[in-house]
Every structure is written in C-alpha cells, then in structure tokens.
Design an enzyme around this catalytic site. Sequence first.
Site, short mmCIF file in Angstrom:
data_model
loop_
_atom_site.label_atom_id
_atom_site.label_comp_id
_atom_site.label_asym_id
_atom_site.label_seq_id
_atom_site.Cartn_x
_atom_site.Cartn_y
_atom_site.Cartn_z
CG MET A 20 6.11 -2.99 0.86
SD MET A 20 6.60 -1.41 -0.47
CE MET A 20 6.10 -0.39 1.16
CG HIS A 21 1.07 -2.09 1.76
ND1 HIS A 21 1.71 -0.93 2.48
CD2 HIS A 21 1.08 -1.63 0.49
CE1 HIS A 21 2.04 -0.53 1.68
NE2 HIS A 21 2.04 -0.51 0.32
CG ASP B 29 8.20 -5.88 -1.80
OD1 ASP B 29 7.43 -4.39 -1.28
OD2 ASP B 29 7.38 -6.01 -1.65
#
EC number: 2.7.1.17
Length: 502
Positions: free
Chosen positions: A82-83, A240
């Site tokens: 992520m991110h 995820d």
Amino acid sequence: MGKYVLGVDLGTSAVKVSALDHSGQIVAQESFDYDLIQKQPGYNEQNPEDWVSGTTVAIVRLILNDHLDASNIEGLSYSGQMHGLVLLDENKKVLRPAILWNDTRSTPQREEIEAKLGDEFVHITRNQPLEGFTLTKLLWVKQNEPDIWAKAKYFVLPKDYVRYRMTGNLAMDYSDATGTVLLDVAKGEWSQKICAALDIPMSMCPPLIKSIDLAGTVTPAYAEFSGLTTDTKVFGGAADNAAGAVGAGILHPNMVLSSIGTSGVVLKYEDNADVNYHGVLQFEDHAIPDKFYSMGVTLAAGYSFTWFKKTFAPAEDFTDVVASAAKSTVGANGLLYTPYIVGERAPYADADIRGSFTGVDGTHQRYDFVRAVLEGIIFSFRDLFDIYEENGGDFDTVVSIGGGAKSPLWLQIQADIFNRKVVSLTNEQGPGMGAAMIAATGLGWFDSLQDCAETFVHFGKAYEPNPDNVKKYEKMHAIYKQVYQQTKTISEQLLDYRRAEL
C-alpha cells in the site's frame, strides 16, 4: 486440464504469483525478489520496473518450469503493497523511483496538512495524514523536486502500475484509494476539498474501480513479454490488507483478523461508512464492493518475540521457546510486557514510547518472561478490541494468522484474552490467496467473494475461551492498560538520554 486464476502478491521485498484451480488448490507458485533503495535514513524507494520484470519472471516460470498452459489461465488479479507513490508523466512514463509505505521523510508535509485541514481531514478520509500514506509523499515531491512535479500528470500505487503495464489502462481500486488519504470515504470519490487546499490537480487522480471490476485484458505487447494470452482477463485487485482479509475469510461483520507478523494487525470487517474511529484506527474500503474494514497496528508484535529470542535464546528453536511458556501461569506469574520497543501506532500514536517488563521478581524464570511477551502482544491487540466494543462492535470469531497461529498455546492465549472463539487457517496463503479469489469472483466462478471463500478458505481447530482464564486476563489487562501513561514520561527521558549519548 482445468482452468486457473493467478494471484499476484506484490510485496515490499518480493512478488509471489500463485496459480489456483476451481477448487482453490494452489497448483503452482513462483516468486522473484527485488531490491530496496535506501539513499539515507528514513528514505525507502523502489524502481517500479523491478515490479514489472519480477512479476513477469514469476509468470514465465509458471508457464515454463511448472508447465502451466497459458491458454488455461483465465484471469488474474493483485494484492499490492500500500501507499507507495508512483509518478507518471504525460506519456505515462515513470518519473522517479517509487516512494514506499515505510518512507518517513514527509513529517513536515504531515504537519502542513494538519495545520491546513485539522479535524476536517479525518472527517473526510477517516484517517490521520501519517507519513506512510501517499498524500504526504505527493506533497514532499511537490515541495522538494519541482522539476519532477512539473512533469507529473498522474499518480498510481505499486500494483496499479503493474496492472497498467499489463493492460494499458490506468486505474486504482477503492481499497488502495482510501490508503492515499485523498479519498472522501463517505462519497466514494476523490476529495476536491483536500486537493484544492493542498493545490493538487484533480486530474492527477486515476479513475476509481472496484476490486472485482474488469480492468482490461492482457495487451499484445505484454502477452509477447510474459507468455500470457490476450484473452487473459485482468481485475482491479486490492490493497494487501484488504486482500489478506479476503484470503483469511474476513467477509462478515462477526469476524476479526488477528495477524502477527513483524508488526501486528487487528482488522475488522465494517458494514458501512458511518463508523468513525476519529483516526485512532485506520478506516479503509474493503475489496467487497461498498464494504469497509478498520484496522489498528501494533508496531512490534512478532518483532517483540524475535527480539526476545535473539537476545535471550539465540540458539534455541522458535517452537521450543514458545512452548516453554506453558511452564508459567496465566498472567506470567504477575509479570507484564508492553511491546513498545520501536514505538507504537495504535491505540497510542507515539514514536517515543518504549517497552517494559513490569513486576519483575527474583522468583521469575525465563519461561515467565516468554509468556509475558506472548501475552503482552495480545494485550496490545486487546486494547484495539476495547475500541471496537466502545463503538458497539459485535463479533464472535477471531481468525488468527502469522506467528500467533503456529502455536496451540498462543492460540489459546488469544482466545482467553479476547474472550472469543479463535480459529486458524489450514491453507494460510496471505494476500495472494485473496488476489486469486478476486480474480475467480470477477470471472464469475462465484457469485461473490463470500461464496468464493466457502470453497477457497478452510479453517482449522477452534479455540474457545476458558472462563477462569478470561477472568484472570481481565485483571491483568486492566493493569496493563495503566503502563503506557505510567511510563510515557520515563520513556521520553530515557530516549533523550540515548540520543545525547550517540
């Protein structure tokens, strides 16, 4: 020969691609490692091309080494770290290495967001503007790399870039979009207010799709590159944590996930967007359309035990050290451990707090310390359960994965501290399983992810809470909850001392 789906698990250190059949059995699995770029402390980056080449190598190995017939691969989907910020120019070419989720350079940008938007930011996004999220990274590039920013036309996240390279289509699914903290969660759209306040063009935000939506098919160029056929359907995929929740069967309101990796995650299925934890817990879109999940993170869950074993039992087997805790008693003979050895995330967002053993007595044995560590990690999770209960959360089943699911003793400790039934998975495969389930559902193999889970997800033995142990742990947890405030100032002073000595 049957038909297959591929689950692409795009992690921070490697990509793993799993091929599953209609029964949910893994017929083949391949992985490929890639490097982390750390130019200075706090900086963590990766080359997006490494994700593409790594994923492709894994797929090629499935076809060549595992003799998977590419014409039988009907579809694929993703779980993505992520991110991470991937910036693209007008031709959709990568402008710079991706800035990852664990990059902490953007503290000034976090402070700017808090100053400009305050509580309204949490109201819109349901999250705090932490350094790990994508928005602070966008602002960092805007303020520190103006030449790059001037060329930037789009941003995506890691799995979205891989999907783009496979299909030629740019998009982002909702579960990852919430993790950018640019999404208005209640409206289900990019926040015009946040973009305007921070001078980020709305045109940079990619189209939004659902996790199970068809994102495209494999392009002729990628088919030639990978060996896949142009008939292979590609679905949106998920962050995820969302994919991991799908793969663990967290698809109903009565279920919570207890995950012990290096860090620990407590994740709860949420039915609607009206729940508001005021940023104490993260709130994200689920892979299930129009559903959500909340989560809290204990920074040093499994890492606490790794640290303890490395320091006090380096030559012993993990299983034996954990098993020795059975020699102790419920409550570790009155010994408490707080797992704050690298700071904490939830429920205390405190980078300076440090861990402690409290109540050390001359009669304590090493096995008491082992049990205190096992219990302390779960007490930290219990803090997050308390937040759910205070907000009316009603759930009766905890699915345990990771290190906490490998020991019957630790599973029973969880059941007793949580005062709920705890089950493990017999086929634990993590987010990659969830990614494959998204593809299977998108293809129409199943009517819903819940239906898919009936075939793909299998639970092991159920551990029921022991009423006597529950009462003892309630007393110990009440004491545990006092340790943070009692040691906060001491931790700060000791940390200042250590920094001065360096």
